[in-house]
Design a protein around this motif. Structure first.
Motif, PDB file in Angstrom:
ATOM      1  N   ALA A   1       0.791  -0.931   0.441  1.00  0.00           N
ATOM      2  CA  ALA A   1       0.014  -0.307   0.061  1.00  0.00           C
ATOM      3  C   ALA A   1       0.897   1.279  -0.287  1.00  0.00           C
ATOM      4  O   ALA A   1       1.469   1.143   0.585  1.00  0.00           O
TER       5      ALA A   1
ATOM      6  N   LYS B   1       0.448   5.064   0.998  1.00  0.00           N
ATOM      7  CA  LYS B   1       0.109   6.050   1.742  1.00  0.00           C
ATOM      8  C   LYS B   1       0.760   7.379   1.578  1.00  0.00           C
ATOM      9  O   LYS B   1       0.182   8.806   1.319  1.00  0.00           O
ATOM     10  N   ILE B   2       1.445   7.310   2.548  1.00  0.00           N
ATOM     11  CA  ILE B   2       2.408   8.600   2.355  1.00  0.00           C
ATOM     12  C   ILE B   2       3.895   8.327   2.594  1.00  0.00           C
ATOM     13  O   ILE B   2       4.395   6.841   2.852  1.00  0.00           O
TER      14      ILE B   2
ATOM     15  N   ASP C   1       1.473  13.002   0.005  1.00  0.00           N
ATOM     16  CA  ASP C   1       0.288  12.334   0.941  1.00  0.00           C
ATOM     17  C   ASP C   1      -0.303  11.684  -0.001  1.00  0.00           C
ATOM     18  O   ASP C   1      -1.873  12.840  -0.884  1.00  0.00           O
ATOM     19  N   LEU C   2      -0.635  10.770  -0.100  1.00  0.00           N
ATOM     20  CA  LEU C   2      -1.936  10.382  -1.403  1.00  0.00           C
ATOM     21  C   LEU C   2      -3.528  10.477  -0.963  1.00  0.00           C
ATOM     22  O   LEU C   2      -4.040  10.608  -1.414  1.00  0.00           O
ATOM     23  N   GLU C   3      -3.287  10.483   0.195  1.00  0.00           N
ATOM     24  CA  GLU C   3      -5.271  10.263   0.672  1.00  0.00           C
ATOM     25  C   GLU C   3      -5.125  11.737   1.207  1.00  0.00           C
ATOM     26  O   GLU C   3      -6.169  11.677   0.305  1.00  0.00           O
ATOM     27  N   ASN C   4      -4.243  13.294   0.805  1.00  0.00           N
ATOM     28  CA  ASN C   4      -5.129  14.429   0.567  1.00  0.00           C
ATOM     29  C   ASN C   4      -4.646  14.581  -0.262  1.00  0.00           C
ATOM     30  O   ASN C   4      -4.371  15.730  -0.511  1.00  0.00           O
ATOM     31  N   GLN C   5      -4.168  14.168  -1.278  1.00  0.00           N
ATOM     32  CA  GLN C   5      -3.739  14.416  -2.474  1.00  0.00           C
ATOM     33  C   GLN C   5      -2.625  15.379  -2.600  1.00  0.00           C
ATOM     34  O   GLN C   5      -3.247  16.930  -3.364  1.00  0.00           O
TER      35      GLN C   5
ATOM     36  N   LYS D   1      -6.454   5.589  -7.114  1.00  0.00           N
ATOM     37  CA  LYS D   1      -5.575   6.376  -5.545  1.00  0.00           C
ATOM     38  C   LYS D   1      -6.442   4.734  -4.638  1.00  0.00           C
ATOM     39  O   LYS D   1      -5.102   4.488  -4.227  1.00  0.00           O
ATOM     40  N   ARG D   2      -7.220   4.536  -4.829  1.00  0.00           N
ATOM     41  CA  ARG D   2      -8.169   3.302  -3.606  1.00  0.00           C
ATOM     42  C   ARG D   2      -6.958   2.159  -3.975  1.00  0.00           C
ATOM     43  O   ARG D   2      -6.581   1.198  -3.064  1.00  0.00           O
TER      44      ARG D   2
ATOM     45  N   LEU E   1      -3.690   3.553  -2.371  1.00  0.00           N
ATOM     46  CA  LEU E   1      -4.019   3.210  -1.034  1.00  0.00           C
ATOM     47  C   LEU E   1      -3.923   1.798   0.019  1.00  0.00           C
ATOM     48  O   LEU E   1      -3.878   1.510   0.754  1.00  0.00           O
ATOM     49  N   GLU E   2      -4.675   0.579  -1.094  1.00  0.00           N
ATOM     50  CA  GLU E   2      -5.150  -0.507   0.177  1.00  0.00           C
ATOM     51  C   GLU E   2      -4.606  -1.643  -0.515  1.00  0.00           C
ATOM     52  O   GLU E   2      -4.232  -2.756  -0.090  1.00  0.00           O
TER      53      GLU E   2
END
Length: 192
Positions: free
Chosen positions: A3, A5-6, A135-139, A158-159, A162-163
């Motif tokens: 995954a 994420k950051i 930061d991928l979650e907050n792009q 993105k999903r 992240l997963e």
């Protein structure tokens, strides 16, 4: 797939436009279907030059690569994404990527971030002395100097990133439904 994420740390300030897949991994390394061992050939022509960023100890193990416009153009070799990942790079930032490279990168868990050229130029400067955070979650890409650059990404990609889902992982998420279908099929059509 791991995954994403950051991603934070030093970044290779490569720059340069039109770095094609033959520069990323030369054709003579394409004789294998194994993903291991390709990092030694990654950016071979650039590494042949004295003082290149890849051999600079300041950037050793950097998880981010900052490139110029049209990164990954040229032939459609998935080995390019494999080589970059084996170098320990988790994300590449550039003003534009070739579609095929971007697709191969995604399928191998390598995040590609498109930012305007002015933002990339700023990040190239910051990367010479300081770390960068992605930061991928907050792009968003940030620096210690309060720079904050928003980027867009396809929601499906993105999903998956992240997963940590590749195509097999996506399929396995529906394992119960697949099993139910196979059970029904076996009872309705035992000859299949």
């Amino acid at each position: 797939m791991k995954a994403v994420k950051i991603v934070e740390g030093r970044a290779y300030p490569l720059g340069g436009s039109n770095i094609d897949t033959d520069i990323i991994i030369p054709a003579h390394y394409l004789k294998t279907t194994d993903r291991k061992g390709l990092a030694k050939g990654a950016f071979e022509t650039i590494r042949a030059k004295e003082g290149n960023v890849f051999d600079n100890p300041e950037y050793k193990g950097a998880p981010i690569l900052i490139a110029g416009d049209n990164f990954g153009c040229g032939s459609s070799r998935e080995h390019a994404a494999w080589a970059i990942k084996e170098m320990g790079i988790e994300a590449v930032i550039a003003p534009r990527f070739s579609d095929i490279f971007s697709g191969n990168a995604f399928k191998n868990g390598l995040l590609t971030v498109v930012l305007p050229e002015a933002d990339v130029e700023r990040l190239l400067e910051v990367a010479k002395t300081d770390p960068i955070t992605l930061d991928l979650e907050n792009q968003v890409v940030t620096t210690p100097f309060q720079d904050r650059f928003h980027f867009d990404i396809d929601p499906f990609r993105k999903r998956c990133l992240l997963e940590g889902l590749d195509e097999i992982g996506l399929t396995l998420k529906d394992q119960d439904k697949i099993s139910q279908y196979e059970d029904v099929l076996a009872s309705d059509r035992p000859w299949v």
